[in-house]
Design an enzyme around this catalytic site. Structure first.
Site, PDB file in Angstrom:
ATOM      1  N   CYS A   1       0.840  -1.194   0.000  1.00 18.64           N
ATOM      2  CA  CYS A   1       0.000   0.000   0.000  1.00 18.64           C
ATOM      3  C   CYS A   1       0.878   1.248   0.000  1.00 18.64           C
ATOM      4  O   CYS A   1       1.777   1.378   0.830  1.00 18.64           O
ATOM      5  CB  CYS A   1      -0.914   0.013   1.222  1.00 18.64           C
ATOM      6  SG  CYS A   1      -1.990   1.460   1.308  1.00 18.64           S
TER       7      CYS A   1
ATOM      8  N   CYS B   1      -0.147   6.699   6.651  1.00 24.62           N
ATOM      9  CA  CYS B   1      -1.429   6.390   7.274  1.00 24.62           C
ATOM     10  C   CYS B   1      -1.266   5.939   8.720  1.00 24.62           C
ATOM     11  O   CYS B   1      -1.931   6.441   9.607  1.00 24.62           O
ATOM     12  CB  CYS B   1      -2.158   5.321   6.457  1.00 24.62           C
ATOM     13  SG  CYS B   1      -3.624   4.647   7.247  1.00 24.62           S
TER      14      CYS B   1
ATOM     15  N   CYS C   1      -1.578   0.393   9.476  1.00 29.69           N
ATOM     16  CA  CYS C   1      -0.957  -0.932   9.385  1.00 29.69           C
ATOM     17  C   CYS C   1       0.444  -0.882   9.967  1.00 29.69           C
ATOM     18  O   CYS C   1       1.177   0.087   9.747  1.00 29.69           O
ATOM     19  CB  CYS C   1      -0.885  -1.399   7.932  1.00 29.69           C
ATOM     20  SG  CYS C   1      -2.506  -1.664   7.163  1.00 29.69           S
TER      21      CYS C   1
ATOM     22  N   CYS D   1      -6.335   2.336  -0.194  1.00 35.61           N
ATOM     23  CA  CYS D   1      -6.222   1.445   0.971  1.00 35.61           C
ATOM     24  C   CYS D   1      -6.395  -0.010   0.541  1.00 35.61           C
ATOM     25  O   CYS D   1      -7.349  -0.361  -0.163  1.00 35.61           O
ATOM     26  CB  CYS D   1      -7.275   1.817   2.004  1.00 35.61           C
ATOM     27  SG  CYS D   1      -7.319   0.701   3.426  1.00 35.61           S
TER      28      CYS D   1
ATOM     29  N   GLN E   1     -17.673  -9.085  13.274  1.00 34.87           N
ATOM     30  CA  GLN E   1     -16.343  -9.563  12.920  1.00 34.87           C
ATOM     31  C   GLN E   1     -15.831  -8.787  11.711  1.00 34.87           C
ATOM     32  O   GLN E   1     -16.588  -8.466  10.798  1.00 34.87           O
ATOM     33  CB  GLN E   1     -16.369 -11.061  12.634  1.00 34.87           C
ATOM     34  CG  GLN E   1     -16.753 -11.921  13.822  1.00 34.87           C
ATOM     35  CD  GLN E   1     -15.739 -11.901  14.958  1.00 34.87           C
ATOM     36  OE1 GLN E   1     -14.592 -11.482  14.788  1.00 34.87           O
ATOM     37  NE2 GLN E   1     -16.166 -12.336  16.136  1.00 34.87           N
TER      38      GLN E   1
ATOM     39  N   PHE F   1     -21.947 -13.801  25.668  1.00 37.88           N
ATOM     40  CA  PHE F   1     -21.520 -12.626  24.896  1.00 37.88           C
ATOM     41  C   PHE F   1     -21.879 -12.871  23.427  1.00 37.88           C
ATOM     42  O   PHE F   1     -21.042 -12.815  22.536  1.00 37.88           O
ATOM     43  CB  PHE F   1     -20.021 -12.361  25.061  1.00 37.88           C
ATOM     44  CG  PHE F   1     -19.583 -12.143  26.481  1.00 37.88           C
ATOM     45  CD1 PHE F   1     -19.649 -10.876  27.054  1.00 37.88           C
ATOM     46  CD2 PHE F   1     -19.106 -13.190  27.260  1.00 37.88           C
ATOM     47  CE1 PHE F   1     -19.253 -10.664  28.370  1.00 37.88           C
ATOM     48  CE2 PHE F   1     -18.700 -12.989  28.568  1.00 37.88           C
ATOM     49  CZ  PHE F   1     -18.772 -11.714  29.138  1.00 37.88           C
TER      50      PHE F   1
ATOM     51  N   GLU G   1     -26.408 -11.838  26.189  1.00 39.66           N
ATOM     52  CA  GLU G   1     -25.652 -10.664  25.742  1.00 39.66           C
ATOM     53  C   GLU G   1     -26.071  -9.467  26.594  1.00 39.66           C
ATOM     54  O   GLU G   1     -27.229  -9.369  27.010  1.00 39.66           O
ATOM     55  CB  GLU G   1     -25.946 -10.404  24.252  1.00 39.66           C
ATOM     56  CG  GLU G   1     -25.562  -9.067  23.705  1.00 39.66           C
ATOM     57  CD  GLU G   1     -24.083  -8.760  23.824  1.00 39.66           C
ATOM     58  OE1 GLU G   1     -23.758  -7.627  24.215  1.00 39.66           O
ATOM     59  OE2 GLU G   1     -23.257  -9.658  23.519  1.00 39.66           O
TER      60      GLU G   1
ATOM     61  N   ASP H   1     -17.365 -15.609  23.915  1.00 34.20           N
ATOM     62  CA  ASP H   1     -16.599 -14.683  23.077  1.00 34.20           C
ATOM     63  C   ASP H   1     -16.622 -13.298  23.734  1.00 34.20           C
ATOM     64  O   ASP H   1     -17.324 -12.388  23.277  1.00 34.20           O
ATOM     65  CB  ASP H   1     -17.202 -14.634  21.672  1.00 34.20           C
ATOM     66  CG  ASP H   1     -16.425 -13.725  20.727  1.00 34.20           C
ATOM     67  OD1 ASP H   1     -15.306 -13.311  21.077  1.00 34.20           O
ATOM     68  OD2 ASP H   1     -16.949 -13.420  19.632  1.00 34.20           O
TER      69      ASP H   1
ATOM     70  N   CYS I   1     -10.091 -11.923  21.387  1.00 33.26           N
ATOM     71  CA  CYS I   1      -9.267 -11.011  20.605  1.00 33.26           C
ATOM     72  C   CYS I   1      -8.087 -10.504  21.422  1.00 33.26           C
ATOM     73  O   CYS I   1      -7.401  -9.562  21.009  1.00 33.26           O
ATOM     74  CB  CYS I   1     -10.110  -9.831  20.102  1.00 33.26           C
ATOM     75  SG  CYS I   1     -10.883  -8.889  21.426  1.00 33.26           S
TER      76      CYS I   1
END
Length: 400
Positions: A53, A59, A62, A136, A236, A263, A283, A331, A357
């Protein structure tokens, strides 16, 4: 000259002085650092590549485009391995699943009016400066195609003195756009925005949490079952990543007749799992549970799904509530779920699919399950935040 000894979990290179951290370098490289902080690569790593990129250096979104895919995959696997090992755990690692370029289906853009027109892009790292990113390599073609509409919306939503933010999600029926702005919403503006959404093919337009218009419900396909998540609700990052997580969760819970999904969000796992098992989805956000319930009621050939709005941090499901389930899917957010994991550990449940995550809180919670008699069978690392330090993992836990 100095040598890069390794990388932190954020992708920063550790200089051999033990103190300095540098961006966009790789282990084994010899570098020099000018007085103004400019880093010069003297001896490049064999893993170094040209960034795909052209916005990479400006930017800041990343961190790892200067490394080849094999290196990044190994580095991300190692981030999870170190977190698990630090808790005294071992497990089989499956091959990492990495989402392809141009697959990110949601992005948060920033915009401002300028003397020549408008500027649309992302904020530079650690800055309120907007960097235009027309090429991008992360976002989908659908999000790229939404740029003209967003640029036109800047003229409506932003002043010369204030910025505006757009959270844009790709859907099959047009972009789902949420606007964050300081501009007051008047009756006249509300009518203008409704016309704007129709003209530019938006599926839904939200202004400061108020839904202005829904031209067509911006449904998402969760493994063959559709649901309409609330505006800006968790989703996601890529369809590929979601499928990889869903496949792992389905494998872990295979054979279960009743599954509790903790969750549960808007139904990422609960809805597809309901094809083969009864589900109880829990949730903390009522609007997400409502979206999940509508998705189930509109679905075809699904088994029973019950749902509950509940703060699982303050009121985790207790062992007596969990006794009717064969398996659990959990999750949680980045903070993990210590309270809920503690009750799962002393429950009668035999299978747990844990999605996370955050490798550090995942490993902490995994240790609690293993100490209670669970076996950590295998780990599936999923990289749907390509070229970033972020990583997700699914763990398979069973006990006799």
């Amino acid at each position: 000259m100095a040598m890069i000894e390794g990388l932190t979990h954020l992708g920063l290179g550790k200089l051999d002085d033990g103190r300095t951290l540098l961006p966009r370098v790789l282990p084994g490289e010899e570098v020099s650092v000018d007085q103004d902080g400019t880093v010069r690569i003297i001896t490049p790593s064999v893993d170094r590549v040209a960034a795909p990129c052209r916005h990479f250096k400006t930017c800041g979104g990343c961190a790892m485009q200067h490394a080849n895919d094999v290196f990044v995959a190994s580095w991300k696997q190692e981030i999870v391995r170190k977190a698990v090992t630090a808790q005294g755990l071992t497990a089989e690692f499956r091959e990492i699943q990495t989402s392809p370029p141009q697959s990110r289906r949601r992005a948060k853009f920033a915009g401002q009016r300028t003397k020549k027109g408008v500027m649309l892009g992302f904020y530079a790292k650690g800055s309120d400066t907007i960097i235009a990113v027309p090429d991008c390599q992360l976002i989908t073609v659908g999000l790229h195609d939404a740029r003209p509409a967003l640029e036109a919306l800047i003229m409506i939503a932003a002043s010369r003195k204030s910025h505006v933010s757009f959270t844009v999600t790709e859907t099959a029926v047009g972009p789902d756009v949420s606007v964050e702005t300081e501009k007051e919403l008047t009756s006249q503006l509300r009518m203008e925005l409704a016309v704007f959404a129709q003209k530019h093919g938006l599926s839904r337009l939200v202004w400061q949490d108020e839904v202005i218009v829904t031209m067509q419900p911006p449904a998402q396909d969760f493994g063959g079952v559709s649901a309409v998540p609330p505006a800006g609700a968790f989703l996601q990052a890529t369809k590929h990543g979601e499928a990889a997580l869903r496949d792992a969760v389905s494998e872990i819970t295979a054979g279960a007749n009743r599954i509790v999904d903790l969750f549960a969000g808007s139904g990422t796992f609960a809805l597809p799992l309901s094809k083969g098992a009864e589900i109880h989805a829990v949730e903390g956000e009522a609007d997400m549970i409502a979206a999940l319930d509508r998705g189930w009621r509109d679905g075809k050939n699904l088994k029973r799904v019950t749902s509950e709005t509940r703060d699982l941090f303050r009121r985790p499901l207790e062992p007596d509530e969990l006794r009717k389930f064969d398996a659990a899917v959990i999750d949680p957010p980045r903070a993990g779920a210590e309270a809920q994991i503690a009750t799962l550990a002393v429950s009668a449940i035999k299978k747990v699919a844990m999605v996370s995550c955050n490798p550090v809180t995942f490993a902490r919670d995994a240790k609690t399950l293993v100490a209670a008699g669970f076996t950590l069978n295998w780990l599936q690392v999923v990289d749907q935040f390509r070229w970033s330090p972020h990583v997700e993992v699914v763990g398979s836990f069973t006990r006799k």
